[in-house]
Design an enzyme around this catalytic site. Structure first.
Site, PDB file in Angstrom:
ATOM      1  N   ASN A  33       0.752  -1.247   0.187  1.00 24.41           N
ATOM      2  CA  ASN A  33       0.169   0.000   0.170  1.00 24.41           C
ATOM      3  C   ASN A  33       0.924   1.273   0.011  1.00 24.41           C
ATOM      4  O   ASN A  33       0.258   2.440   0.146  1.00 24.41           O
ATOM      5  CB  ASN A  33      -0.821   0.027   1.217  1.00 24.41           C
ATOM      6  CG  ASN A  33      -0.289   0.059   2.498  1.00 24.41           C
ATOM      7  OD1 ASN A  33       0.973   0.180   2.559  1.00 24.41           O
ATOM      8  ND2 ASN A  33      -1.122  -0.096   3.711  1.00 24.41           N
ATOM      9  N   GLY A  37       6.559   2.221   2.134  1.00 20.95           N
ATOM     10  CA  GLY A  37       7.206   1.621   1.005  1.00 20.95           C
ATOM     11  C   GLY A  37       7.392   2.606  -0.111  1.00 20.95           C
ATOM     12  O   GLY A  37       7.036   3.598  -0.054  1.00 20.95           O
ATOM     13  N   ALA A  75       3.727  -4.829   7.121  1.00 19.98           N
ATOM     14  CA  ALA A  75       3.524  -4.561   8.604  1.00 19.98           C
ATOM     15  C   ALA A  75       3.843  -2.943   8.630  1.00 19.98           C
ATOM     16  O   ALA A  75       4.840  -2.527   8.211  1.00 19.98           O
ATOM     17  CB  ALA A  75       4.119  -5.484   9.317  1.00 19.98           C
ATOM     18  N   SER A  77       6.051  -1.176  11.613  1.00 22.46           N
ATOM     19  CA  SER A  77       7.186  -2.132  12.394  1.00 22.46           C
ATOM     20  C   SER A  77       8.032  -0.905  13.318  1.00 22.46           C
ATOM     21  O   SER A  77       9.218  -1.265  13.543  1.00 22.46           O
ATOM     22  CB  SER A  77       8.080  -2.481  11.073  1.00 22.46           C
ATOM     23  OG  SER A  77       8.503  -1.757  10.569  1.00 22.46           O
ATOM     24  N   ASN A  92      -3.569  -3.177  11.644  1.00 23.65           N
ATOM     25  CA  ASN A  92      -2.754  -3.279  10.198  1.00 23.65           C
ATOM     26  C   ASN A  92      -2.029  -4.538  10.236  1.00 23.65           C
ATOM     27  O   ASN A  92      -2.091  -5.430   9.265  1.00 23.65           O
ATOM     28  CB  ASN A  92      -1.786  -2.231  10.413  1.00 23.65           C
ATOM     29  CG  ASN A  92      -1.115  -2.117   8.795  1.00 23.65           C
ATOM     30  OD1 ASN A  92      -1.832  -1.595   7.886  1.00 23.65           O
ATOM     31  ND2 ASN A  92       0.043  -2.492   8.635  1.00 23.65           N
ATOM     32  N   TYR A 141       3.889  -3.596  18.976  1.00 19.89           N
ATOM     33  CA  TYR A 141       4.529  -4.182  17.771  1.00 19.89           C
ATOM     34  C   TYR A 141       4.774  -5.688  17.797  1.00 19.89           C
ATOM     35  O   TYR A 141       4.549  -6.488  17.101  1.00 19.89           O
ATOM     36  CB  TYR A 141       5.820  -3.299  17.354  1.00 19.89           C
ATOM     37  CG  TYR A 141       6.622  -3.901  16.271  1.00 19.89           C
ATOM     38  CD1 TYR A 141       6.040  -4.343  14.884  1.00 19.89           C
ATOM     39  CD2 TYR A 141       7.900  -4.449  16.637  1.00 19.89           C
ATOM     40  CE1 TYR A 141       6.810  -4.894  14.089  1.00 19.89           C
ATOM     41  CE2 TYR A 141       8.664  -4.940  15.741  1.00 19.89           C
ATOM     42  CZ  TYR A 141       8.172  -5.181  14.488  1.00 19.89           C
ATOM     43  OH  TYR A 141       8.985  -5.706  13.668  1.00 19.89           O
ATOM     44  N   ASN A 170      18.605  -7.276  14.073  1.00 24.11           N
ATOM     45  CA  ASN A 170      18.413  -6.112  13.245  1.00 24.11           C
ATOM     46  C   ASN A 170      19.021  -6.060  11.770  1.00 24.11           C
ATOM     47  O   ASN A 170      20.003  -6.054  11.627  1.00 24.11           O
ATOM     48  CB  ASN A 170      19.082  -4.874  14.164  1.00 24.11           C
ATOM     49  CG  ASN A 170      18.560  -4.569  15.342  1.00 24.11           C
ATOM     50  OD1 ASN A 170      17.798  -5.242  16.000  1.00 24.11           O
ATOM     51  ND2 ASN A 170      18.189  -3.138  15.531  1.00 24.11           N
ATOM     52  N   HIS A 189      15.904   3.815  12.590  1.00 28.32           N
ATOM     53  CA  HIS A 189      17.016   2.629  12.876  1.00 28.32           C
ATOM     54  C   HIS A 189      18.297   3.373  12.896  1.00 28.32           C
ATOM     55  O   HIS A 189      18.604   4.438  12.253  1.00 28.32           O
ATOM     56  CB  HIS A 189      16.887   1.722  11.579  1.00 28.32           C
ATOM     57  CG  HIS A 189      15.715   0.918  11.571  1.00 28.32           C
ATOM     58  ND1 HIS A 189      14.512   1.461  10.782  1.00 28.32           N
ATOM     59  CD2 HIS A 189      15.420  -0.243  11.896  1.00 28.32           C
ATOM     60  CE1 HIS A 189      13.494   0.421  11.004  1.00 28.32           C
ATOM     61  NE2 HIS A 189      14.041  -0.454  11.625  1.00 28.32           N
ATOM     62  N   ARG A 282      14.121   4.475  25.473  1.00 28.76           N
ATOM     63  CA  ARG A 282      12.602   4.415  24.361  1.00 28.76           C
ATOM     64  C   ARG A 282      11.864   3.230  24.992  1.00 28.76           C
ATOM     65  O   ARG A 282      12.427   2.055  25.163  1.00 28.76           O
ATOM     66  CB  ARG A 282      12.867   4.186  22.981  1.00 28.76           C
ATOM     67  CG  ARG A 282      11.870   4.257  22.053  1.00 28.76           C
ATOM     68  CD  ARG A 282      12.039   3.900  20.703  1.00 28.76           C
ATOM     69  NE  ARG A 282      12.915   3.029  20.441  1.00 28.76           N
ATOM     70  CZ  ARG A 282      13.391   2.522  19.134  1.00 28.76           C
ATOM     71  NH1 ARG A 282      12.973   3.334  18.205  1.00 28.76           N
ATOM     72  NH2 ARG A 282      14.000   1.360  19.129  1.00 28.76           N
TER      73      ARG A 282
HETATM   74  N1  NAD Z   1      13.861  -3.567   9.716  1.00 32.53           N
HETATM   75  C1  NAD Z   1      14.395  -4.541  10.806  1.00 32.53           C
HETATM   76  O1  NAD Z   1      14.982  -4.681  11.304  1.00 32.53           O
HETATM   77  C2  NAD Z   1      13.062  -5.881  11.286  1.00 32.53           C
HETATM   78  C3  NAD Z   1      13.533  -6.527  12.224  1.00 32.53           C
HETATM   79  C4  NAD Z   1      12.523  -7.432  12.366  1.00 32.53           C
HETATM   80  C5  NAD Z   1      11.466  -7.686  11.695  1.00 32.53           C
HETATM   81  N2  NAD Z   1      11.116  -6.763  10.704  1.00 32.53           N
HETATM   82  C6  NAD Z   1      10.015  -7.084   9.738  1.00 32.53           C
HETATM   83  O2  NAD Z   1       9.944  -6.986   8.409  1.00 32.53           O
HETATM   84  C7  NAD Z   1       9.203  -6.434   7.761  1.00 32.53           C
HETATM   85  C8  NAD Z   1       9.591  -5.682   6.753  1.00 32.53           C
HETATM   86  O3  NAD Z   1      10.281  -4.822   7.491  1.00 32.53           O
HETATM   87  P1  NAD Z   1      11.164  -3.408   6.905  1.00 32.53           P
HETATM   88  O4  NAD Z   1      12.256  -2.818   7.603  1.00 32.53           O
HETATM   89  O5  NAD Z   1      11.297  -3.720   5.520  1.00 32.53           O
HETATM   90  O6  NAD Z   1       9.775  -2.196   6.900  1.00 32.53           O
HETATM   91  P2  NAD Z   1       9.456  -1.168   5.752  1.00 32.53           P
HETATM   92  O7  NAD Z   1       8.307  -0.103   6.257  1.00 32.53           O
HETATM   93  O8  NAD Z   1      10.495  -0.592   4.644  1.00 32.53           O
HETATM   94  O9  NAD Z   1       8.318  -2.370   4.805  1.00 32.53           O
HETATM   95  C9  NAD Z   1       7.143  -2.716   5.282  1.00 32.53           C
HETATM   96  C10 NAD Z   1       6.279  -2.633   3.787  1.00 32.53           C
HETATM   97  O10 NAD Z   1       5.116  -3.096   4.181  1.00 32.53           O
HETATM   98  C11 NAD Z   1       4.251  -2.056   3.485  1.00 32.53           C
HETATM   99  N3  NAD Z   1       2.684  -2.257   4.323  1.00 32.53           N
HETATM  100  C12 NAD Z   1       2.645  -1.956   5.391  1.00 32.53           C
HETATM  101  N4  NAD Z   1       1.443  -2.258   5.928  1.00 32.53           N
HETATM  102  C13 NAD Z   1       0.659  -2.436   4.634  1.00 32.53           C
HETATM  103  C14 NAD Z   1      -0.446  -2.888   4.545  1.00 32.53           C
HETATM  104  N5  NAD Z   1      -1.577  -3.025   5.369  1.00 32.53           N
HETATM  105  N6  NAD Z   1      -0.901  -3.554   2.932  1.00 32.53           N
HETATM  106  C15 NAD Z   1      -0.128  -3.665   2.194  1.00 32.53           C
HETATM  107  N7  NAD Z   1       1.305  -3.162   2.490  1.00 32.53           N
HETATM  108  C16 NAD Z   1       1.683  -2.695   3.766  1.00 32.53           C
HETATM  109  C17 NAD Z   1       4.724  -0.860   3.293  1.00 32.53           C
HETATM  110  O11 NAD Z   1       4.232   0.262   2.703  1.00 32.53           O
HETATM  111  C18 NAD Z   1       6.152  -1.103   3.250  1.00 32.53           C
HETATM  112  O12 NAD Z   1       6.647  -1.121   1.624  1.00 32.53           O
HETATM  113  C19 NAD Z   1       8.188  -6.099   8.579  1.00 32.53           C
HETATM  114  O13 NAD Z   1       7.106  -6.995   8.709  1.00 32.53           O
HETATM  115  C20 NAD Z   1       8.987  -5.953   9.830  1.00 32.53           C
HETATM  116  O14 NAD Z   1       8.104  -5.770  11.092  1.00 32.53           O
HETATM  117  C21 NAD Z   1      12.020  -5.628  10.381  1.00 32.53           C
END
Ligand code: NAD
Length: 330
Positions: A33, A37, A75, A77, A92, A141, A170, A189, A282
């Site tokens: 969505n 992203g 998600a 996040s 969400n 979360y 991470n 981050h 935090r």
């Molecule tokens: N970045 C990290 O270190 C980390 C660590 C553990 C887990 N995660 C998990 O990994 C996944 C990706 O994380 P990221 O860092 O790439 O985050 P990000 O925010 O870059 O990516 C999440 C993507 O999901 C999309 N999105 C969110 N809600 C949506 C919905 N309802 N419908 C359609 N699209 C939706 C967003 O637009 C985005 O493109 C997440 O589930 C996050 O919880 C990330």
């Protein structure tokens, strides 16, 4: 071979994974969505703008192509945001996952790889956390992720769903070929914040808590390169496609770095000054999260390529110094 539906594939980890899936020969369709992203990150395979909470969109996606498996990244996040807006997170993330699973069931798709997190683990935080470590999420979360894991376990038992939960530590770094990288708006981050500070885009980096029970008082994390995470998804799909069992896997390097150590490593990589300021802890953060990924190595054949924090930061630096300035304040 059918297509792989990648929800959240226009985000940071999703985009890197779509690139690696394409390289491994998979045809992908990204559903995102674009809430956090970026359209320009969805540059491999097909792209549909839509929400995983929207059953009609999911019916259209599953009904109009042959989807073989789903990789579910979509998600919200941010730990801090989830403490302030828990209902949005439950809606969400949890409602999104349930809506997706119901659509998969309607369309007879039974294979899922799910983005979970090391934040599901509770105290004690010392040593290397295995998948059998006590589960006790500290933030809304992390609760959403654990709830989804539970839903997947229940559906595996009841409906024959085949699901792997990948608990990332991470995520860090960027595509070594520079085609995609980390762009969270606003950024929360550590490594991108430190690099933006080195670039002079931020006045200083805030160290959130220096009174943790760790050697230098700052929080310790296990930084895992985003391309190594992406490769784990390709292996997870191969595992499920060859009849492997459902389960949960840690994805980390098993090396802990404190906030101060990351700042020092970034100073060494960039050769630039990184001013720091102390700030309170935090809510929802753990003092130390370092993972044991022996199970992923043994059962998925996962071999992370980037183990040195300087090397990981170098790939992030190569990306960030070409990224436009994010003017939003912390
Ligand atoms: N970045 C990290 O270190 C980390 C660590 C553990 C887990 N995660 C998990 O990994 C996944 C990706 O994380 P990221 O860092 O790439 O985050 P990000 O925010 O870059 O990516 C999440 C993507 O999901 C999309 N999105 C969110 N809600 C949506 C919905 N309802 N419908 C359609 N699209 C939706 C967003 O637009 C985005 O493109 C997440 O589930 C996050 O919880 C990330």
């Amino acid at each position: 071979m059918g297509q792989i539906l990648v929800t959240g594939g226009a985000g940071y980890i999703g985009a890197h994974t779509v690139k690696r899936l394409a390289k491994a020969g998979y045809e992908t369709v990204v559903l995102d969505n674009l809430s956090t992203g970026h359209r320009d990150f969805a540059r491999w395979g097909n792209f549909i703008q839509g929400d995983v909470c929207d059953a009609a969109v999911l019916d259209m996606v599953f009904g109009s192509r042959e989807i073989e498996a789903v990789v579910h990244f979509a998600a919200a996040s941010q730990v801090g945001e989830s403490v302030l807006s828990p209902l949005f997170y439950y809606q969400n993330n949890v409602q999104g996952a349930v809506t997706l699973l119901a659509a998969m069931r309607r369309h007879k798709v039974d294979t899922l790889v799910f983005s979970s997190t090391c934040a599901v683990y509770g105290p004690p935080f010392d040593g290397l956390l295995t998948e059998d470590h006590p589960i006790r999420p500290l933030s809304p979360y992390a609760h959403t992720k654990r709830m989804i894991e539970q839903i997947l376990e229940d559906c595996s038992r009841a409906n024959g769903l085949r699901a792997l939960c990948l608990r990332y530590f991470n995520a860090a770094g960027a595509d070594p070929e520079g085609e995609v990288g980390e762009r969270h708006l606003p950024e929360t981050h550590l490594i991108p914040l430190v690099l933006q500070t080195a670039l002079g885009q931020r006045e200083c980096i805030q160290i959130l808590g220096d009174d943790y029970d760790t050697p230098d008082g700052t929080a310790i994390r296990d930084y895992i390169h985003v391309q190594d995470l992406a490769d784990a998804h390709v292996l997870a799909l191969a595992h499920l496609r060859s009849g492997g069992a459902s389960g949960a896997y840690n994805l980390g390097n098993g090396l802990g770095h404190s906030v101060r150590q990351v700042v020092e490593a970034a100073r060494a990589v960039t050769g630039l000054n990184v001013p720091v300021r102390q700030a309170p802890r935090r809510a929802g953060d753990s003092p130390r999260l370092v993972g044991d990924a022996a199970r992923a190595r043994a059962e998925l054949g996962w071999r992370p390529q980037f183990t040195d924090i300087g090397e990981i930061i170098q790939t992030a630096w190569d990306w960030h110094r070409l990224e436009p300035h994010d003017p939003r304040p912390l």
